[in-house]
Write a protein that holds these residues in place. Structure first.
Motif, PDB file in Angstrom:
ATOM      1  N   GLN A 131       0.904  -1.371   0.119  1.00 35.69           N
ATOM      2  CA  GLN A 131      -0.188  -0.042   0.125  1.00 35.69           C
ATOM      3  C   GLN A 131       0.986   1.168   0.105  1.00 35.69           C
ATOM      4  OE1 GLN A 131      -3.583   0.223   2.777  1.00 35.69           O
ATOM      5  NE2 GLN A 131      -3.003  -2.083   3.035  1.00 35.69           N
ATOM      6  N   ALA A 135       0.900   4.235  -2.608  1.00 36.39           N
ATOM      7  CA  ALA A 135       0.604   5.629  -2.349  1.00 36.39           C
ATOM      8  C   ALA A 135       1.724   6.555  -2.766  1.00 36.39           C
ATOM      9  CB  ALA A 135       0.417   5.735  -0.929  1.00 36.39           C
ATOM     10  N   GLU A 139       1.578   9.797  -5.098  1.00 43.07           N
ATOM     11  CA  GLU A 139       2.362  11.224  -4.579  1.00 43.07           C
ATOM     12  C   GLU A 139       3.167  11.708  -5.664  1.00 43.07           C
ATOM     13  OE1 GLU A 139       1.070  13.170  -2.205  1.00 43.07           O
ATOM     14  OE2 GLU A 139      -0.521  11.579  -1.701  1.00 43.07           O
ATOM     15  N   LYS A 142       1.621  13.026  -8.436  1.00 44.99           N
ATOM     16  CA  LYS A 142       0.945  14.460  -8.299  1.00 44.99           C
ATOM     17  C   LYS A 142       1.962  15.425  -8.363  1.00 44.99           C
ATOM     18  CE  LYS A 142      -2.427  13.202  -4.732  1.00 44.99           C
ATOM     19  NZ  LYS A 142      -2.865  13.495  -3.064  1.00 44.99           N
ATOM     20  N   ASP A 150      -5.964  16.384  -5.800  1.00 46.61           N
ATOM     21  CA  ASP A 150      -6.850  16.042  -4.518  1.00 46.61           C
ATOM     22  C   ASP A 150      -7.157  14.535  -4.251  1.00 46.61           C
ATOM     23  OD1 ASP A 150      -8.370  15.607  -6.570  1.00 46.61           O
ATOM     24  OD2 ASP A 150     -10.293  16.088  -5.776  1.00 46.61           O
ATOM     25  N   ALA A 151      -6.491  13.635  -5.121  1.00 48.65           N
ATOM     26  CA  ALA A 151      -6.245  12.211  -5.082  1.00 48.65           C
ATOM     27  C   ALA A 151      -5.988  11.826  -3.728  1.00 48.65           C
ATOM     28  CB  ALA A 151      -5.538  11.489  -6.238  1.00 48.65           C
ATOM     29  N   ASP A 152      -6.806  10.610  -2.968  1.00 43.76           N
ATOM     30  CA  ASP A 152      -6.619  10.358  -1.677  1.00 43.76           C
ATOM     31  C   ASP A 152      -5.509   8.927  -2.096  1.00 43.76           C
ATOM     32  OD1 ASP A 152      -6.175   8.781   0.543  1.00 43.76           O
ATOM     33  OD2 ASP A 152      -8.386   9.620   1.416  1.00 43.76           O
ATOM     34  N   ALA A 153      -4.298   9.151  -1.793  1.00 38.59           N
ATOM     35  CA  ALA A 153      -3.371   8.141  -2.396  1.00 38.59           C
ATOM     36  C   ALA A 153      -3.619   6.619  -1.481  1.00 38.59           C
ATOM     37  CB  ALA A 153      -1.776   8.743  -2.272  1.00 38.59           C
ATOM     38  N   CYS A 154      -3.602   7.111  -0.147  1.00 39.90           N
ATOM     39  CA  CYS A 154      -3.932   5.955   0.757  1.00 39.90           C
ATOM     40  C   CYS A 154      -5.167   5.107   0.363  1.00 39.90           C
ATOM     41  CB  CYS A 154      -3.725   6.225   2.183  1.00 39.90           C
ATOM     42  SG  CYS A 154      -2.063   6.851   2.446  1.00 39.90           S
ATOM     43  N   ALA A 155      -6.182   5.847   0.159  1.00 36.28           N
ATOM     44  CA  ALA A 155      -7.649   5.163  -0.072  1.00 36.28           C
ATOM     45  C   ALA A 155      -7.474   4.582  -1.585  1.00 36.28           C
ATOM     46  CB  ALA A 155      -8.548   6.199  -0.278  1.00 36.28           C
ATOM     47  N   PHE A 156      -6.992   5.185  -2.433  1.00 35.74           N
ATOM     48  CA  PHE A 156      -6.552   4.592  -3.824  1.00 35.74           C
ATOM     49  C   PHE A 156      -5.669   3.155  -3.535  1.00 35.74           C
ATOM     50  CE2 PHE A 156      -4.124   3.671  -7.315  1.00 35.74           C
ATOM     51  CZ  PHE A 156      -5.055   3.360  -8.549  1.00 35.74           C
TER      52      PHE A 156
END
Length: 196
Positions: A131, A135, A139, A142, A150-156
């Motif tokens: 994970q 993530a 990052e 980005k 605004d992408a949530d790297a951990c959730a993705f």
């Protein structure tokens, strides 16, 4: 490599397939002796327990799969293309995996979730590392302007792994790649949503 290290490596490689196919409880020391052709002394002279062999066999299997995925992705610069390459790698290898028996993370997680706390913790460590790598890739994407800010790297990363592993499980269970295809399409859409 010294002979003792070669013997340890040989045991680990043979045991990795056994544990991946039969699980920890389903693999006996007799199975390991038969697969390696070694005596009890030859195995126990290198390892203190079946659990020690299982942990090293798991690490070996995970490293083998990771190395194959990295061979595919390290030549790709674009973040989203790199993530897509992971999906395509598994699609191509789903019924012919790098380690016989399928995904060692999935197999060991299911095998050890209620029966072997040491193996369960090791699977969690490996999943956390995976994970984190995903993530970090997001990052970096980005920073390069390849992923929306605004992408949530951990959730993705969690969704990516969960969907990928679910697709692997269905395809392996049914022995039919089409069950992975639906999950692969979902993953590719998820990746496309990361575009800025």
């Amino acid at each position: 490599m010294p002979k003792a290290e070669q013997t340890r490596q040989y045991i680990v490689e043979k045991a990795a397939v056994l544990f991946n196919l039969k699980g920890f409880a389903g693999t006996s020391m007799e199975d390991i002796l038969k697969a390696t052709g070694l005596s009890k002394g030859g195995v126990y002279g290198n390892f203190q327990s079946k659990e020690e062999i299982a942990l090293q066999a798991f690490d070996f299997a995970v490293e083998l799969v990771s190395r194959k995925v990295n061979e595919r992705t390290r030549v790709i610069d674009n973040t989203l293309d790199k993530l897509k390459a992971v999906v395509y790698f598994y699609k191509e290898r789903i019924l012919n995996p790098p380690v016989e028996g399928g995904c060692p993370i999935q197999n060991t997680a299911i095998d050890a979730d209620d029966s072997n706390e040491t193996l369960r913790r090791r699977v969690i460590e490996v999943l956390d590392e995976w994970q984190s790598r995903i993530a970090n890739t997001i990052e970096k994407g980005k920073q390069r302007g390849e992923v929306r800010p605004d992408a949530d790297a951990c959730a993705f990363a969690m969704q990516f792994i969960g969907t990928l592993e679910g697709g692997i499980m269905l395809a392996r269970l049914y022995k039919d790649i089409h069950y992975f295809d639906a999950m692969a399409q979902q993953l590719l859409r998820l990746i496309e949503e990361l575009k800025p």
